[in-house]
Design a protein around this motif. Structure first.
Motif, short mmCIF file in Angstrom:
data_model
loop_
_atom_site.label_atom_id
_atom_site.label_comp_id
_atom_site.label_asym_id
_atom_site.label_seq_id
_atom_site.Cartn_x
_atom_site.Cartn_y
_atom_site.Cartn_z
N VAL A 120 39.21 40.30 30.43
CA VAL A 120 37.93 40.44 31.13
C VAL A 120 37.63 39.30 32.09
N ASP A 239 36.03 47.01 29.89
CA ASP A 239 36.20 47.19 31.34
C ASP A 239 35.81 48.62 31.69
N ARG A 263 33.80 43.05 31.63
CA ARG A 263 34.43 42.52 32.84
C ARG A 263 33.50 42.62 34.05
N ASP A 267 32.02 39.77 36.42
CA ASP A 267 32.29 39.84 37.86
C ASP A 267 30.99 39.76 38.66
#
Ligand SMILES: *Cc1c(COP(=O)(O)O)cnc(C)c1O
Length: 436
Positions: A120, A239, A263, A267
């Motif tokens: 991740v 994810d 993830r 991000d």
């Protein structure tokens, strides 16, 4: 069973031995049941037998989950499968806090952190006993000295089992700073309290959804306010693009749409993400805190960490389940994803084979749920074996017990949540339930 002379008061030992013939429990436990039955008076033999049976039935043991709720909270959420298989002969220690390279003390979190970095993109990670503990530890370690934590009024929820966001924050020693309104919160609302808080905490409402005149800002817009944002994503979907499925030819399940993922939260700039090990991750019960190294370190150093850390077995099970994601075998080796990726054709075949052996049983279309509060409106097409009437109690009396559900005037056994290796058990349980 052994005959008991009823003409004189029965001895505790004789009563315990008589019960042993039918309830195979340790003698000391049966002696305790016998003592309590004699103290209660009346039919001591029946009394001791009932106490012993109740005790035996209350012990934790395997059951077959035919409810169609894949992560059933009362049945231990994510079932243990191949990754939980352990040596059955002999015994060995584990290097849970021992570095075999230099023989020095190691950290139990190192392998998990390494795997999560790959899976991740987290800089670092620590593991605690469950996600409630993860949320509590983050609040205590980063704002526990009376600092403010901004939470949207729309996310100040009760997740279940008494996990209420305002209470957890209060217990941590931090101060809850309410932001926005129940139905609408904007990035601006967070900006207004920027100077009064150490953190913004976002909580995925999981088993609760609002619709209509509602609004909540994108995570990236909250991050832009400039206060570290920690996100309780709850379910532990690693994810959103599910590479462990798509690389194996399976699509991303449509019911995952809208489920926040670890993830993507990192991000988008989350400083930390907290999630459960035994929901969509499909691993052992634990809570994971992953993200910025300095903040993870602050959590790891907090005095509560020592009280919240899981044992070696959990760390190892979690490591093994993460390895299946890295190795792209989660679709077969993580029971939850194996259940999700099983085709309806396959379930139809299994249901037909069982129904053919159980007089009066038939195959019906049904739908399964992910469970554990994840994606509450999600449904997966499935097949069940259906029999007339409510035989759920008789199925529970089978060994191992089979847990089914009643729909209308029928009992349904949804095969999506049943291991194919247990189809024989399901068949035998149905046959004996219908003949009881
Ligand atoms: C399930 C859940 C929790 C509690 O997690 P546990 O591992 O059961 O302690 C907390 N927050 C969210 C958003 C959840 O979905």
């Amino acid at each position: 069973m052994a005959s008991v002379d009823t003409s004189r008061p029965i001895s505790v030992d004789a009563l315990a031995r008589a019960v042993a013939a039918e309830v195979p429990l340790a003698h000391a436990l049966l002696v305790d049941c016998a003592r309590r039955a004699i103290a209660a008076g009346g039919d001591v033999r029946a009394g001791a037998m009932k106490l012993a049976r109740d005790l035996a039935d209350s012990l934790v043991d395997d059951v077959v989950n035919a409810t169609g709720v894949l992560l059933h909270t009362n049945l231990g959420r994510a079932p243990v499968g191949a990754w939980g298989a352990r040596r059955s002969d002999g015994f060995r220690a584990t290097n849970v806090e021992f570095d075999i390279r230099d023989g020095e003390r190691g950290s139990r979190h190192t392998p998990i952190a390494e795997l999560l970095r790959i899976l991740v993109g987290a800089e670092d990670a620590v593991v605690v006993n469950n996600n409630a503990a993860a949320v509590m530890l983050v609040a205590a370690a980063l704002a526990g000295d009376g600092k403010g934590i901004a939470v949207s009024r729309g996310e100040s929820v009760e997740i279940g089992g008494g996990f209420r966001v305002p209470d957890v924050i209060e217990q941590s020693g931090a101060r809850l700073v309410d932001v926005g309104t129940t139905n609408k919160t904007r990035a601006d609302d967070y900006a207004k309290v920027r100077n009064d808080v150490a953190l913004v905490m976002r909580i995925h409402p999981s088993n609760f959804a609002m619709s209509g005149f509602v609004d909540s800002p994108a995570l990236a817009d909250v991050v832009a306010v400039g206060v570290p944002v920690v996100v309780d994503v709850g379910s532990g979907l690693l994810d959103a693009s599910c590479p462990w499925l798509t690389t194996q030819g399976f699509p991303v399940p449509p019911w995952l749409a809208g489920e926040p993922a670890v993830r993507q939260a990192l991000d988008d700039g989350a400083a930390l993400v907290m999630f459960s090990g035994d929901k969509l991750l499909g691993g052992p019960q634990c809570g994971i805190i992953a993200g910025r190294a300095d903040l993870v370190r602050a959590c790891a150093k907090h005095p509560l960490m020592r009280a919240l850390r899981p044992g070696a077995q959990v760390m190892r099970d979690l490591q093994d389940v993460l390895l299946t994601y890295v190795g792209r075998t989660a679709h077969t080796d993580v029971p939850f994803w194996a259940m999700v990726t099983t085709g309806v054709d396959e379930l139809e075949k299994r249901a037909a084979a069982i129904a053919a052996r159980v007089p009066g049983a038939r195959v019906v279309e049904t739908s399964s749920l992910p469970g554990a509060g994840s994606a509450p409106s999600a449904r997966m097409a499935s097949r069940a074996v259906s029999v007339t009437g409510d035989v759920t109690e008789r199925l529970r009396r089978h060994r191992p017990p089979v847990v089914a559900r009643v729909e209308g005037s029928s009992t349904l056994l949804d095969l999506r949540s049943v291991s194919p290796l247990d189809d024989e058990v399901v068949t035998a349980a149905l046959i004996s339930a219908l003949h009881a």
